[in-house]
Design a protein around this motif. Structure first.
Motif, PDB file in Angstrom:
ATOM      1  N   SER A 187       0.848  -1.182   0.000  1.00 34.80           N
ATOM      2  CA  SER A 187       0.000   0.000   0.000  1.00 34.80           C
ATOM      3  C   SER A 187       0.884   1.232   0.000  1.00 34.80           C
ATOM      4  CB  SER A 187      -0.909   0.003   1.232  1.00 34.80           C
ATOM      5  OG  SER A 187      -1.666  -1.179   1.289  1.00 34.80           O
ATOM      6  N   THR A 257      -9.758   5.135  -4.925  1.00 35.59           N
ATOM      7  CA  THR A 257      -8.465   4.951  -5.598  1.00 35.59           C
ATOM      8  C   THR A 257      -8.577   4.998  -7.111  1.00 35.59           C
ATOM      9  OG1 THR A 257      -8.753   2.551  -5.524  1.00 35.59           O
ATOM     10  CG2 THR A 257      -7.590   3.581  -3.686  1.00 35.59           C
ATOM     11  N   GLU A 286     -10.318  -3.999  -0.535  1.00 33.29           N
ATOM     12  CA  GLU A 286     -10.677  -3.292  -1.759  1.00 33.29           C
ATOM     13  C   GLU A 286     -12.012  -3.819  -2.266  1.00 33.29           C
ATOM     14  OE1 GLU A 286      -7.034  -2.288  -4.453  1.00 33.29           O
ATOM     15  OE2 GLU A 286      -6.673  -4.271  -3.610  1.00 33.29           O
ATOM     16  N   GLY A 306      -9.144  10.068  -4.774  1.00 33.62           N
ATOM     17  CA  GLY A 306      -8.215  10.284  -3.676  1.00 33.62           C
ATOM     18  C   GLY A 306      -8.855  10.727  -2.376  1.00 33.62           C
ATOM     19  N   HIS A 352      -3.209   5.602  -0.288  1.00 28.26           N
ATOM     20  CA  HIS A 352      -3.774   6.149  -1.522  1.00 28.26           C
ATOM     21  C   HIS A 352      -3.887   5.102  -2.624  1.00 28.26           C
ATOM     22  CE1 HIS A 352      -3.091  10.051   0.354  1.00 28.26           C
ATOM     23  NE2 HIS A 352      -3.799  10.591  -0.608  1.00 28.26           N
ATOM     24  N   GLN A 353      -3.102   4.036  -2.524  1.00 30.27           N
ATOM     25  CA  GLN A 353      -3.171   2.992  -3.542  1.00 30.27           C
ATOM     26  C   GLN A 353      -2.592   1.715  -2.970  1.00 30.27           C
ATOM     27  OE1 GLN A 353      -4.736   1.400  -5.933  1.00 30.27           O
ATOM     28  NE2 GLN A 353      -4.618   3.277  -7.147  1.00 30.27           N
TER      29      GLN A 353
END
Length: 733
Positions: A187, A257, A286, A306, A352-353
């Motif tokens: 992450s 995201t 997710e 975001g 953030h991802q």
């Protein structure tokens, strides 16, 4: 080994619904039995049912799919002692089920402890408390109605099984670097914040990723400021992993995201609109959220990429495999009763991802249409070209080559806006001599003519990211990776790009075996046949590939394809260049098709055809050919023997062509000379009578072909220019 004690009365606590009162409980239990669940709608994802025991009673449980590797490796088996670190207790069809999200295997195999019996159900208790009865489909301590029960605030369920839409059992060998396996994830905070990496823990030979402060049985969240000001009670937040179709009144807190466009569609039910976005929470869960029609119009302008949101009251259903690109077999469908509340303060605990990187070597074993995250060095990129879809619309396409530390390379196809945005940026970086790192989120595997990866509307690109994987790739490539040959898994079977000379194609009988030989030749382009340098091709898209079969003109300005049995208004033009290349050892004929033809000519086949036949500008046409002839390229060739008219011929096809980079070529020559010198160390020199200038010339030619190419390699030569610059040499002495 000291005796492992099971947690006393753990089954009673879990089955009785008192787990919320024990916020720090992590029960140690024994696996009394474990079985594979067989369902009517059997999918590729395996599910395992576990019977848990505390020595006195047993309780049914389900294992999260991301823990399936423990069962396959037999680290988790009947008799194992485990500690539950993350789980949720749910009533499903009037039965209590413990959903095990995460666990630690303390003892892999142990004799049965005690004589446990099935724990009595609620109906078996003569003094059952009505306060503990739960409606089927509701988690423990969660009211059946959509309203908020004040007594349940501050308590709740731990995460449910994080579903997985795809098999996550593919292991990832390091190949010199630490590539996480598909069940592990990384992450990152990508927006002006230091990256957040999961804390790694080594145990039992397995590398696992643990989230900081793993969630307990109950989730205590401070009241939302807006709700507190209104005198309302804050909703109970649960992880994305806990979502399942059997519960209602849920609320998740997650970051957006990825945000898709508002798209229109047409089916048998009529026209409609659809919009989807991806969500990621602090536990690494997710899930994809989808809206249709009026709901899509409502939420599309509200969702910002975001930003963190509180989302409540949607329908959790099984995701369609064809449209699911996340490692979650469920999907949220928002409706008119759903709420999307933005969080005014950013939650730094939510990355953030999140990536699930696989080495390129593992892609070769993946099934078609599998979604994958990859990271690699961009070694080359082709120009953009226009492709006609089957529906008659036109789109852009360009390809690039990615290589990584696994010693493999793969072709990545860019479609649509990726060609002009990220594709142009990568093109400029390569033209300036840089080899950028590219991370791809949600690429799709294709198995046509080898394995390749293509972009979808869910794909995301990260150029030169600040990831540890990117730093390791950069260090490797600057050191040894730039000169290390790579095995391509695209455009046919795996191919090793070994340096050869032109004469070695014939001398070593390359291509005469069952499989083709893949070689790299440094040679000069000396001749091009210009009579039939291209052909008219079918532009219809079949899946994500263009037909490309030859089309014939009907006489009315339209073109017909026999394979597609269709007629198109405009045809495409594709290269089929017949060329002769030459190095210091000889000459050979090669064929270059569309992509490699554009790399050589620097112009599309359609534009070149227009210049020659429509505009009939012979002067400009000849100038363009002269600018290409006598240019030195690195040709990557596929050499294979073919049968034509009952005669065996070795055919060399140009897979890729790039102009010789002097810096790279110099490094290769220096490395070759160093290797040649190392091989000769410790050996006695041959007798003087065996040393000849011919032997010395061949040695220098193999190491420094650029010094031996051209007329000087043939002594005093008369040069006779052929058609469009072909040089014919005649020895005179």
């Amino acid at each position: 080994m000291s005796e492992t004690k099971l947690t006393k009365d753990a089954i009673a606590i879990l089955s009785g619904g008192d787990a919320a009162a024990e916020s720090d409980i992590r029960p140690v239990l024994q696996v009394a039995d474990i079985r594979l669940v067989k369902t009517q709608n059997q999918t590729t994802t395996e599910r395992y049912r576990i019977l848990l025991s505390d020595g006195s009673f047993t309780q049914q449980g389900m294992l999260a799919t991301q823990q399936n590797d423990l069962v396959r490796s037999e680290k988790l088996q009947k008799g194992s002692i485990v500690k539950l670190t993350q789980f949720v207790c749910n009533f499903i069809q009037n039965r209590m089920i413990v959903i095990i999200v995460n666990l630690d295997v303390l003892v892999e195999k142990c004799d049965p402890i005690g004589e446990p019996k099935p724990y009595p159900t609620k109906n078996d208790w003569s003094t059952s408390s009505t306060a503990r009865q739960a409606t089927p489909g509701q988690p423990v301590n969660q009211p059946a109605s959509g309203g908020i029960n004040p007594s349940s605030i501050g308590s709740g369920s731990a995460p449910h099984v994080p579903p997985s839409g795809e098999d996550q059992s593919a292991s990832s060998s390091s190949h010199g670097c630490s590539f996480p396996s598909s069940k592990d994830s990384r992450s990152y905070n990508t927006a002006n914040a230091s990256p957040k990496y999961p804390k790694t823990e080594y145990g039992s030979g397995v590398l696992r990723a643990h989230v900081k402060n793993p969630p307990q049985l109950s989730y205590h969240q401070p009241p939302h400021q807006t709700l507190a000001n209104r005198g309302l009670i804050a909703p109970r937040i649960i992880p994305i992993a806990a979502l399942n179709p059997f519960q209602g009144g849920w609320t998740i807190k997650a970051r957006v995201t990825s945000k898709g466009d508002l798209r229109r569609y047409t089916n048998t039910k009529g026209d409609g609109k659809v919009f989807s976005f991806d969500l990621l929470d602090s536990d690494g869960g997710e899930i994809k959220a989808t809206c249709f029609n009026v709901v899509a119009d409502k939420f599309h302008p509200q969702i910002e990429l975001g930003r963190v949101y509180m989302i409540s009251n949607g329908s959790v259903q099984r995701a369609k495999e064809n449209f699911n690109h996340l490692p979650n077999e469920r999907e949220i469908f928002l409706n008119s009763f759903s709420t999307v509340q933005p969080c005014f303060e950013d939650d730094k605990s939510i990355p953030h991802q999140q990536f699930h990187f696989l080495p390129i070597s593992d892609i070769e074993n993946l099934a078609r249409d599998r979604n994958v995250d990859i990271i690699g060095i961009v070694s080359s990129i082709s120009p953009s070209s226009s492709i006609m879809r089957k529906n008659g619309t036109e789109t852009q396409k360009r390809t690039l080559q990615l290589k990584d530390m696994s010693g493999r390379s793969v072709e990545l196809t860019l479609w649509g806006n990726f060609c002009n945005a990220e594709g142009q940026t990568l093109q400029k970086m390569l033209d300036s001599g840089l080899f950028p790192v590219l991370a791809v989120k949600s690429g799709r595997v294709n198995d046509f003519n080898g394995k390749s990866v293509g972009t979808t509307f869910n794909s995301q690109f990260f150029i030169e990211p600040d990831f540890p994987e990117a730093q390791r790739l950069k260090t490797w490539f600057d050191g040894e990776g730039k000169s290390t040959p790579a095995i391509s898994i695209s455009r046919g079977t795996s191919m090793v790009n070994v340096r050869k000379t032109v004469s070695q194609i014939k001398d070593e009988k390359l291509g005469t075996l069952d499989k083709p030989d893949w070689i790299t030749v440094s040679a000069t382009l000396t001749y091009i046949k210009v009579d039939n340098f291209c052909y008219t091709a079918c532009p219809i898209m079949i899946g994500d590939r263009q037909c490309n079969k030859k089309v014939t003109e009907n006489g009315d300005g339209k073109w017909r394809c026999e394979k597609c049995d269709g007629i198109v208004d405009k045809c495409d033009y594709r290269y089929i260049l017949q060329m002769q290349i030459q190095d210091h050892t000889g000459t050979t004929w090669v064929t270059a098709f569309q992509e490699s033809g554009e790399e050589i000519m620097g112009i599309s086949a359609k534009d070149l055809c227009t210049l020659k036949h429509d505009e009939q500008d012979d002067v400009k046409f000849a100038e363009l050919l002269r600018s290409v002839l006598f240019t030195k390229f690195l040709f990557k060739l596929k050499v294979k023997e073919e049968i034509f008219n009952d005669e065996a011929r070795v055919k060399s096809t140009v897979v890729k062509a790039e102009k010789v980079n002097l810096q790279t070529q110099s490094r290769y020559l220096l490395d070759s000379m160093a290797k040649f010198k190392d091989e000769d160390l410790g050996t006695l020199p041959p007798p003087k009578s065996e040393i000849s200038f011919q032997h010395l010339g061949r040695t220098l030619g193999n190491l420094c072909p650029s010094l031996m190419s051209g007329p000087s390699a043939y002594g005093n030569s008369n040069v006779t220019p052929g058609i469009y610059g072909m040089a014919r040499y005649q020895r005179v002495g």
